[in-house]
Design an enzyme around this catalytic site. Sequence first.
Site, PDB file in Angstrom:
ATOM      1  N   GLY A   1     -11.889   3.327 -12.133  1.00 26.01           N
ATOM      2  CA  GLY A   1     -10.902   2.608 -11.331  1.00 26.01           C
ATOM      3  C   GLY A   1     -10.843   3.203  -9.940  1.00 26.01           C
ATOM      4  O   GLY A   1     -10.840   4.434  -9.777  1.00 26.01           O
TER       5      GLY A   1
ATOM      6  N   PHE B   1      15.384  -2.455  -1.066  1.00 24.82           N
ATOM      7  CA  PHE B   1      14.698  -3.036  -2.218  1.00 24.82           C
ATOM      8  C   PHE B   1      15.681  -3.066  -3.380  1.00 24.82           C
ATOM      9  O   PHE B   1      16.674  -2.324  -3.396  1.00 24.82           O
ATOM     10  CB  PHE B   1      13.469  -2.179  -2.567  1.00 24.82           C
TER      11      PHE B   1
ATOM     12  N   HIS C   1       8.576 -10.511 -12.124  1.00 22.04           N
ATOM     13  CA  HIS C   1       9.110 -10.487 -10.760  1.00 22.04           C
ATOM     14  C   HIS C   1       9.893 -11.780 -10.548  1.00 22.04           C
ATOM     15  O   HIS C   1       9.402 -12.859 -10.886  1.00 22.04           O
ATOM     16  CB  HIS C   1       7.966 -10.386  -9.743  1.00 22.04           C
TER      17      HIS C   1
ATOM     18  N   GLU D   1       9.691  -8.683  -2.805  1.00 20.42           N
ATOM     19  CA  GLU D   1      11.116  -8.366  -2.823  1.00 20.42           C
ATOM     20  C   GLU D   1      11.600  -8.055  -1.409  1.00 20.42           C
ATOM     21  O   GLU D   1      12.780  -8.192  -1.088  1.00 20.42           O
ATOM     22  CB  GLU D   1      11.296  -7.127  -3.718  1.00 20.42           C
TER      23      GLU D   1
ATOM     24  N   ARG E   1      15.021  -6.044 -10.830  1.00 16.85           N
ATOM     25  CA  ARG E   1      14.199  -7.235 -11.102  1.00 16.85           C
ATOM     26  C   ARG E   1      14.535  -7.925 -12.401  1.00 16.85           C
ATOM     27  O   ARG E   1      14.511  -9.153 -12.484  1.00 16.85           O
ATOM     28  CB  ARG E   1      12.732  -6.831 -11.091  1.00 16.85           C
TER      29      ARG E   1
ATOM     30  N   HIS F   1       4.645  -9.440 -13.712  1.00 15.86           N
ATOM     31  CA  HIS F   1       4.288  -8.723 -12.494  1.00 15.86           C
ATOM     32  C   HIS F   1       3.764  -7.310 -12.756  1.00 15.86           C
ATOM     33  O   HIS F   1       2.914  -6.820 -12.036  1.00 15.86           O
ATOM     34  CB  HIS F   1       5.525  -8.651 -11.595  1.00 15.86           C
TER      35      HIS F   1
HETATM   36  C1  FAD Z   1       0.910  -8.856  -5.923  1.00 22.15           C
HETATM   37  C2  FAD Z   1       1.421  -7.480  -6.179  1.00 22.15           C
HETATM   38  C3  FAD Z   1       2.252  -6.855  -5.250  1.00 22.15           C
HETATM   39  C4  FAD Z   1       2.757  -5.580  -5.495  1.00 22.15           C
HETATM   40  N1  FAD Z   1       3.581  -5.002  -4.562  1.00 22.15           N
HETATM   41  C5  FAD Z   1       4.026  -3.734  -4.766  1.00 22.15           C
HETATM   42  C6  FAD Z   1       4.827  -3.074  -3.790  1.00 22.15           C
HETATM   43  O1  FAD Z   1       5.118  -3.612  -2.719  1.00 22.15           O
HETATM   44  N2  FAD Z   1       5.255  -1.812  -4.052  1.00 22.15           N
HETATM   45  C7  FAD Z   1       4.944  -1.151  -5.204  1.00 22.15           C
HETATM   46  O2  FAD Z   1       5.342  -0.020  -5.375  1.00 22.15           O
HETATM   47  N3  FAD Z   1       4.167  -1.769  -6.143  1.00 22.15           N
HETATM   48  C8  FAD Z   1       3.709  -3.025  -5.943  1.00 22.15           C
HETATM   49  N4  FAD Z   1       2.917  -3.619  -6.905  1.00 22.15           N
HETATM   50  C9  FAD Z   1       2.450  -2.822  -8.034  1.00 22.15           C
HETATM   51  C10 FAD Z   1       1.342  -1.865  -7.575  1.00 22.15           C
HETATM   52  O3  FAD Z   1       0.637  -2.446  -6.508  1.00 22.15           O
HETATM   53  C11 FAD Z   1       0.362  -1.555  -8.702  1.00 22.15           C
HETATM   54  O4  FAD Z   1       1.034  -1.117  -9.840  1.00 22.15           O
HETATM   55  C12 FAD Z   1      -0.609  -0.455  -8.260  1.00 22.15           C
HETATM   56  O5  FAD Z   1      -1.158  -0.732  -6.999  1.00 22.15           O
HETATM   57  C13 FAD Z   1      -1.695  -0.275  -9.283  1.00 22.15           C
HETATM   58  O6  FAD Z   1      -2.611   0.657  -8.771  1.00 22.15           O
HETATM   59  P1  FAD Z   1      -3.729   1.253  -9.710  1.00 22.15           P
HETATM   60  O7  FAD Z   1      -4.525   2.184  -8.869  1.00 22.15           O
HETATM   61  O8  FAD Z   1      -3.121   1.754 -10.952  1.00 22.15           O
HETATM   62  O9  FAD Z   1      -4.616  -0.019 -10.113  1.00 22.15           O
HETATM   63  P2  FAD Z   1      -5.470  -1.060  -9.215  1.00 22.15           P
HETATM   64  O10 FAD Z   1      -5.204  -0.938  -7.778  1.00 22.15           O
HETATM   65  O11 FAD Z   1      -5.321  -2.385  -9.845  1.00 22.15           O
HETATM   66  O12 FAD Z   1      -6.951  -0.567  -9.445  1.00 22.15           O
HETATM   67  C14 FAD Z   1      -7.576  -0.714 -10.695  1.00 22.15           C
HETATM   68  C15 FAD Z   1      -9.016  -0.320 -10.550  1.00 22.15           C
HETATM   69  O13 FAD Z   1      -9.594  -0.278 -11.833  1.00 22.15           O
HETATM   70  C16 FAD Z   1     -10.843  -0.886 -11.811  1.00 22.15           C
HETATM   71  N5  FAD Z   1     -11.119  -1.367 -13.171  1.00 22.15           N
HETATM   72  C17 FAD Z   1     -10.334  -2.128 -13.970  1.00 22.15           C
HETATM   73  N6  FAD Z   1     -10.951  -2.336 -15.155  1.00 22.15           N
HETATM   74  C18 FAD Z   1     -12.129  -1.687 -15.097  1.00 22.15           C
HETATM   75  C19 FAD Z   1     -13.221  -1.525 -15.992  1.00 22.15           C
HETATM   76  N7  FAD Z   1     -13.254  -2.091 -17.213  1.00 22.15           N
HETATM   77  N8  FAD Z   1     -14.290  -0.795 -15.585  1.00 22.15           N
HETATM   78  C20 FAD Z   1     -14.320  -0.240 -14.337  1.00 22.15           C
HETATM   79  N9  FAD Z   1     -13.319  -0.365 -13.458  1.00 22.15           N
HETATM   80  C21 FAD Z   1     -12.241  -1.075 -13.844  1.00 22.15           C
HETATM   81  C22 FAD Z   1     -10.769  -1.943 -10.748  1.00 22.15           C
HETATM   82  O14 FAD Z   1     -12.047  -2.203 -10.224  1.00 22.15           O
HETATM   83  C23 FAD Z   1      -9.847  -1.280  -9.731  1.00 22.15           C
HETATM   84  O15 FAD Z   1     -10.622  -0.530  -8.816  1.00 22.15           O
HETATM   85  C24 FAD Z   1       2.410  -4.902  -6.677  1.00 22.15           C
HETATM   86  C25 FAD Z   1       1.574  -5.505  -7.595  1.00 22.15           C
HETATM   87  C26 FAD Z   1       1.093  -6.786  -7.369  1.00 22.15           C
HETATM   88  C27 FAD Z   1       0.241  -7.427  -8.418  1.00 22.15           C
END
Ligand code: FAD
Length: 560
Positions: A10, A113, A228, A241, A272, A340
């Site tokens: 990831g 928020f 959300h 939000e 939320r 969400h």
């Molecule tokens: C539209 C939206 C808006 C949001 N806004 C906010 C906000 O304003 N403030 C806040 O605090 N939170 C917000 N959130 C929540 C927050 O953005 C996410 O929880 C957070 O960014 C997740 O980060 P992460 O690094 O865990 O995962 P991600 O950024 O989703 O990264 C996941 C990674 O895993 C990789 N991956 C997945 N499956 C596999 C696999 N099988 N093999 C190899 N690689 C894989 C992908 O390629 C990716 O690189 C929002 C979420 C969404 C959907």
Amino acid sequence: MLQHEVVVVGAGLAGQRAALAAVEAGRDVAIVSKLHPLRSHSGAAQGGINAAVGAEDSVDTHIYDTVKGSDYLGDQDAIEFFCREAGPTVIEMEHFGTIFSRGADGSLARRAFGGAGFPRTIYAADRTGLALLQGLWERLGTERFALYEETELVRLVVRDGRVQGLIALDRRRGEFEEIAAKAVVLATGPAGRIYGRTTNAHSCTGDGLAAAYDVGAFLKDMEFVQFHPTALLESSILITEGARGEGGYLKNAAGERFMSKYAPHVVELASRDVVSRAIVTEVKEGRGLAGPYGGYVHLELMHLGKEKVESRLQEICDYSRHFAGIDPVTQPIPVYPAQHYMMGGIGTNIRGETNLAGLYAAGEAACVSIHGANRLGGNSLLETLVFGKQAGIAAAAYAAAAPRPEMHATDLETAVAPLRAWSGRTEGEDPSALRTEMQETMDRYVGIYRNEADLLEGLQRIRRLRERFERVRVVDRSTVYNLNLTDAIETGNMLELAEVIVVGAYARLESRGAHSRTDYPKRDDARWMRHTMAARGPEGPTLSYSPVAYTRWEPKERVY
Ligand SMILES: Cc1cc2nc3c(=O)[nH]c(=O)nc-3n(C[C@H](O)[C@H](O)[C@H](O)COP(=O)(O)OP(=O)(O)OC[C@H]3O[C@@H](n4cnc5c(N)ncnc54)[C@H](O)[C@@H]3O)c2cc1C
């Protein structure tokens, strides 16, 4: 066979932050990602990141808000650590090159928020996630680690209770790779595509959770699914939000600001779960608006004026104009709740350690737990950075002392044989049809309001879909970007997780945070102030429970 000391799966904010920490600890690091790092869902985050900076706010208020927001299911020791790290983390991101919005005096701008006692959400207009992701990516520096992009984790290899590496599919060539590793950090992000109505990107299929669960890791608190309140009708694109934080109103068909009935003190800025339930109730009781895509309510920004709306909420303007054909400067935005965020995930402690040696998790894929039964907006971006770093540090320290990983020739075959069988069939089930039915089932039976009859129906339907998945067929035989194959892999993962969500929700006989049972409308601290731990058993998930950590905050009724 490829080999690295620490493999991070990831490349969103959590994965990149973990990789940076492991690189800085001097380890040989690789990132495996099914997407290009900058296309991770983190880049879609709009509203902002929480940190109590400045004299008027305090870390203690942030801790209290998070504990209360979690409906007292969050572990208070973890929350204390998390909130204390918030200020230094945001400042560090600033130094890494993230350009945040500024106030007139040049200090970091902050917006209100939901569920927060102080406006402490720091932002970069309404593209905070992208600004953070780009800053971190540049800091990480591609020359310091190996990157396997467009490469999808298929299975973890665990031997003697210890991680040895993983098997992944290179989607560009259709070939399977064996990657030996002393430590693996899962940072695979959200699983929102289990639902049909979701703000999550198509790639958010919970692969890391399924992979961990398959080899014996616990999934924690999976029944807590955040909806959300304001997603654009039909497409479910998120309307941040921040739109309410900047002063937006929610109105029903009669033009009433209905939130004053549900949260008299903070109105639109309740947390939320509270706002989502209010919207569903307004629509159910006939006070919503109606259209071809079902009931909805209005989010109004018109009174804020063109200048503010177009400068602070640029993306919201674009999305509303392009995907709903309305201009938020002069018209209300039609909104309805959508899935969400997953409060649950792979169970970890604050160092990202799971119950398996050498396996770590961070970001949305993990459950520490700081969000408990309901996450506050702005706490998730922060979580990716705070706990991504901790997981990277811990994985690096473990890898420095761990023995050489032991991969066997049969590991690849064990992982790949079932997938080959899918392609060898002349008849069978279409994965995309199973996925659609799963999403409809989860939307209908395991949504915002839940009850025993619906959950039982949902469980039976998901179990039937899992049986049908045994006969899944991949029609496309091509090797280059075989999306039919990856769809089948991801649908299998999501069906497995859907079952865990429903089983957990069916068992939890109370209402807490985002888990709202109409047949058990009260929170029941005596029986249910505990985390659900799901392990894979021969007949599906087996549940056990673990205690919630307390420090300073006695459970109270949660009112906003
Ligand atoms: C539209 C939206 C808006 C949001 N806004 C906010 C906000 O304003 N403030 C806040 O605090 N939170 C917000 N959130 C929540 C927050 O953005 C996410 O929880 C957070 O960014 C997740 O980060 P992460 O690094 O865990 O995962 P991600 O950024 O989703 O990264 C996941 C990674 O895993 C990789 N991956 C997945 N499956 C596999 C696999 N099988 N093999 C190899 N690689 C894989 C992908 O390629 C990716 O690189 C929002 C979420 C969404 C959907």
